[in-house]
Design an enzyme around this catalytic site. Structure first.
Site, PDB file in Angstrom:
ATOM      1  N   GLU A 155     -11.218   9.067   8.775  1.00  0.00           N
ATOM      2  CA  GLU A 155     -12.314   8.159   9.117  1.00  0.00           C
ATOM      3  C   GLU A 155     -13.154   7.873   7.873  1.00  0.00           C
ATOM      4  O   GLU A 155     -13.652   8.815   7.231  1.00  0.00           O
ATOM      5  CB  GLU A 155     -13.186   8.827  10.179  1.00  0.00           C
ATOM      6  CG  GLU A 155     -14.117   7.886  10.868  1.00  0.00           C
ATOM      7  CD  GLU A 155     -15.001   8.617  11.875  1.00  0.00           C
ATOM      8  OE1 GLU A 155     -15.971   8.011  12.318  1.00  0.00           O
ATOM      9  OE2 GLU A 155     -14.727   9.804  12.166  1.00  0.00           O
ATOM     10  N   SER A 213     -24.363  12.248  -0.500  1.00  0.00           N
ATOM     11  CA  SER A 213     -23.650  13.294   0.247  1.00  0.00           C
ATOM     12  C   SER A 213     -22.305  13.556  -0.416  1.00  0.00           C
ATOM     13  O   SER A 213     -21.647  12.624  -0.895  1.00  0.00           O
ATOM     14  CB  SER A 213     -23.365  12.831   1.682  1.00  0.00           C
ATOM     15  OG  SER A 213     -24.541  12.387   2.333  1.00  0.00           O
ATOM     16  N   ASP A 257     -15.660   7.657   5.172  1.00  0.00           N
ATOM     17  CA  ASP A 257     -16.951   8.325   4.939  1.00  0.00           C
ATOM     18  C   ASP A 257     -17.405   9.130   6.164  1.00  0.00           C
ATOM     19  O   ASP A 257     -18.601   9.340   6.375  1.00  0.00           O
ATOM     20  CB  ASP A 257     -18.043   7.308   4.555  1.00  0.00           C
ATOM     21  CG  ASP A 257     -17.695   6.549   3.280  1.00  0.00           C
ATOM     22  OD1 ASP A 257     -17.089   7.151   2.384  1.00  0.00           O
ATOM     23  OD2 ASP A 257     -18.039   5.366   3.185  1.00  0.00           O
ATOM     24  N   HIS A 301     -20.684  10.107  -1.791  1.00  0.00           N
ATOM     25  CA  HIS A 301     -21.060   8.841  -1.164  1.00  0.00           C
ATOM     26  C   HIS A 301     -22.576   8.671  -1.302  1.00  0.00           C
ATOM     27  O   HIS A 301     -23.336   9.606  -1.019  1.00  0.00           O
ATOM     28  CB  HIS A 301     -20.669   8.856   0.314  1.00  0.00           C
ATOM     29  CG  HIS A 301     -21.018   7.584   1.015  1.00  0.00           C
ATOM     30  ND1 HIS A 301     -20.284   6.431   0.844  1.00  0.00           N
ATOM     31  CD2 HIS A 301     -22.027   7.270   1.857  1.00  0.00           C
ATOM     32  CE1 HIS A 301     -20.829   5.469   1.557  1.00  0.00           C
ATOM     33  NE2 HIS A 301     -21.891   5.948   2.181  1.00  0.00           N
ATOM     34  N   ASN A 309     -15.358  13.643  -1.473  1.00  0.00           N
ATOM     35  CA  ASN A 309     -15.853  12.343  -1.934  1.00  0.00           C
ATOM     36  C   ASN A 309     -17.359  12.423  -2.077  1.00  0.00           C
ATOM     37  O   ASN A 309     -18.022  13.098  -1.281  1.00  0.00           O
ATOM     38  CB  ASN A 309     -15.491  11.272  -0.900  1.00  0.00           C
ATOM     39  CG  ASN A 309     -16.005   9.894  -1.268  1.00  0.00           C
ATOM     40  OD1 ASN A 309     -15.817   9.428  -2.399  1.00  0.00           O
ATOM     41  ND2 ASN A 309     -16.664   9.229  -0.335  1.00  0.00           N
ATOM     42  N   ARG A 341       0.817  -1.214   0.000  1.00  0.00           N
ATOM     43  CA  ARG A 341       0.000   0.000   0.000  1.00  0.00           C
ATOM     44  C   ARG A 341       0.855   1.270   0.000  1.00  0.00           C
ATOM     45  O   ARG A 341       0.546   2.249  -0.650  1.00  0.00           O
ATOM     46  CB  ARG A 341      -0.894  -0.027   1.238  1.00  0.00           C
ATOM     47  CG  ARG A 341      -1.817   1.144   1.350  1.00  0.00           C
ATOM     48  CD  ARG A 341      -2.471   1.105   2.719  1.00  0.00           C
ATOM     49  NE  ARG A 341      -3.570   2.028   2.798  1.00  0.00           N
ATOM     50  CZ  ARG A 341      -4.252   2.237   3.921  1.00  0.00           C
ATOM     51  NH1 ARG A 341      -3.966   1.566   5.019  1.00  0.00           N
ATOM     52  NH2 ARG A 341      -5.223   3.101   3.949  1.00  0.00           N
TER      53      ARG A 341
HETATM   54  C1  GRF Z   1     -21.443   6.414  -7.168  1.00  0.00           C
HETATM   55  O1  GRF Z   1     -22.666   5.873  -6.761  1.00  0.00           O
HETATM   56  C2  GRF Z   1     -20.769   7.115  -6.035  1.00  0.00           C
HETATM   57  O2  GRF Z   1     -21.654   7.729  -5.145  1.00  0.00           O
HETATM   58  C3  GRF Z   1     -20.067   5.992  -5.339  1.00  0.00           C
HETATM   59  O3  GRF Z   1     -19.606   5.168  -6.376  1.00  0.00           O
HETATM   60  C4  GRF Z   1     -20.447   5.317  -7.516  1.00  0.00           C
HETATM   61  C5  GRF Z   1     -19.546   5.703  -8.643  1.00  0.00           C
HETATM   62  O4  GRF Z   1     -20.211   5.728  -9.863  1.00  0.00           O
HETATM   63  N1  GRF Z   1     -19.013   6.486  -4.480  1.00  0.00           N
HETATM   64  P1  GRF Z   1     -19.494   6.284 -11.164  1.00  0.00           P
HETATM   65  O5  GRF Z   1     -18.193   5.506 -11.350  1.00  0.00           O
HETATM   66  O6  GRF Z   1     -19.233   7.735 -10.968  1.00  0.00           O
HETATM   67  O7  GRF Z   1     -20.451   6.013 -12.277  1.00  0.00           O
END
Ligand code: GRF
Length: 232
Positions: free
Chosen positions: A148, A141, A150, A114, A112, A70
């Site tokens: 942490e 969101s 999400d 989510h 991000n 990693r």
């Molecule tokens: C989306 O639903 C996003 O919220 C989640 O992963 C998915 C990604 O979709 N984190 P895409 O690759 O942007 O189509």
């Protein structure tokens, strides 16, 4: 072409990249005053990388499986990000948990999207978990990334009702077009107005944000804040 001085975005993704495409579309139609200067994926087969190449965007594959551990992977990732000199790093379907050290390096500059109404349902399988919990509402969101998972402060959300006959796939299908509005609107806001993360609090134009902005009433699709003087 973007205006000189337009904010530079790097998008990290692992798969199809529909949220990346939504950002690019918003930039093309003038809603998003940014330049997407690069797309980076940890998966060599990510469709989002192919799409970025077609768009003429720098597309970097930094595949996790090509690195012994990693740490080596994250060193390469950091180098890739830094070479692109972004203002903002947008995780859009990037399915890898980053180390606290890497996240801290980009504190206040990495966001991000989510697919849940955080703090509900961090992690995977959010649509099924919403159904299992019998919730009436679902959503997405956009949050600052902190060590942490999400768990960082939420900038914005979009909400939708859950129907009695919904399936997990149906929820995902209905939510995705809303994600495609929420993410560009939020990035547009970040490009137009000072949005800062200080400790665990978000400040917009110097004012603490008491609750996530709701797409629609609080945040327009072009990243303006209806009703706030001096910000739209
Ligand atoms: C989306 O639903 C996003 O919220 C989640 O992963 C998915 C990604 O979709 N984190 P895409 O690759 O942007 O189509």
């Amino acid at each position: 072409m973007s205006a000189p001085g337009a904010q530079r975005l790097v998008v990290l993704l692992s798969g199809r990249g529909s949220n990346y495409r939504a950002l690019q579309a918003a930039r093309d139609d003038g809603r998003l005053p940014c330049e997407i200067v690069g797309v980076i994926s940890d998966q060599s087969g990510a469709a989002g990388l192919d799409r970025a190449r077609l768009d003429g965007v720098e597309a970097l594959c930094i595949a996790r499986d090509r690195y012994p551990d990693r740490n080596a992977f994250e060193q390469a990732l950091q180098l890739g990000i830094d070479l692109l000199v972004p203002h903002w790093i947008v995780l859009a379907g990037f399915m890898r948990v980053l180390s606290a050290d890497l996240v801290r390096r980009y504190a206040g500059r990495m966001i991000n999207i989510h697919p849940s109404l955080l703090p509900l349902h961090r992690g995977l399988h959010t649509h099924q978990r919403v159904l299992d919990a019998g919730e009436q509402e679902h959503g997405a969101s956009v949050h600052f990334v902190t060590p942490e998972l999400d768990g960082g402060p939420v900038i914005s959300q979009v909400r939708m009702p859950v129907r009695s006959d919904d399936t997990a796939q149906g929820l995902a299908d209905r939510l995705l077009p809303l994600e495609h509005r929420l993410l560009p609107a939020t990035v547009a806001l970040l490009s137009k107005v000072p949005v800062e993360l200080r400790h665990e609090t978000i400040f917009i134009d110097g004012n603490p944000l008491p609750a996530p902005l709701r797409l629609g009433p609080d945040l327009s699709d072009d990243g303006c804040l209806p009703g706030r003087r001096g910000t739209d």
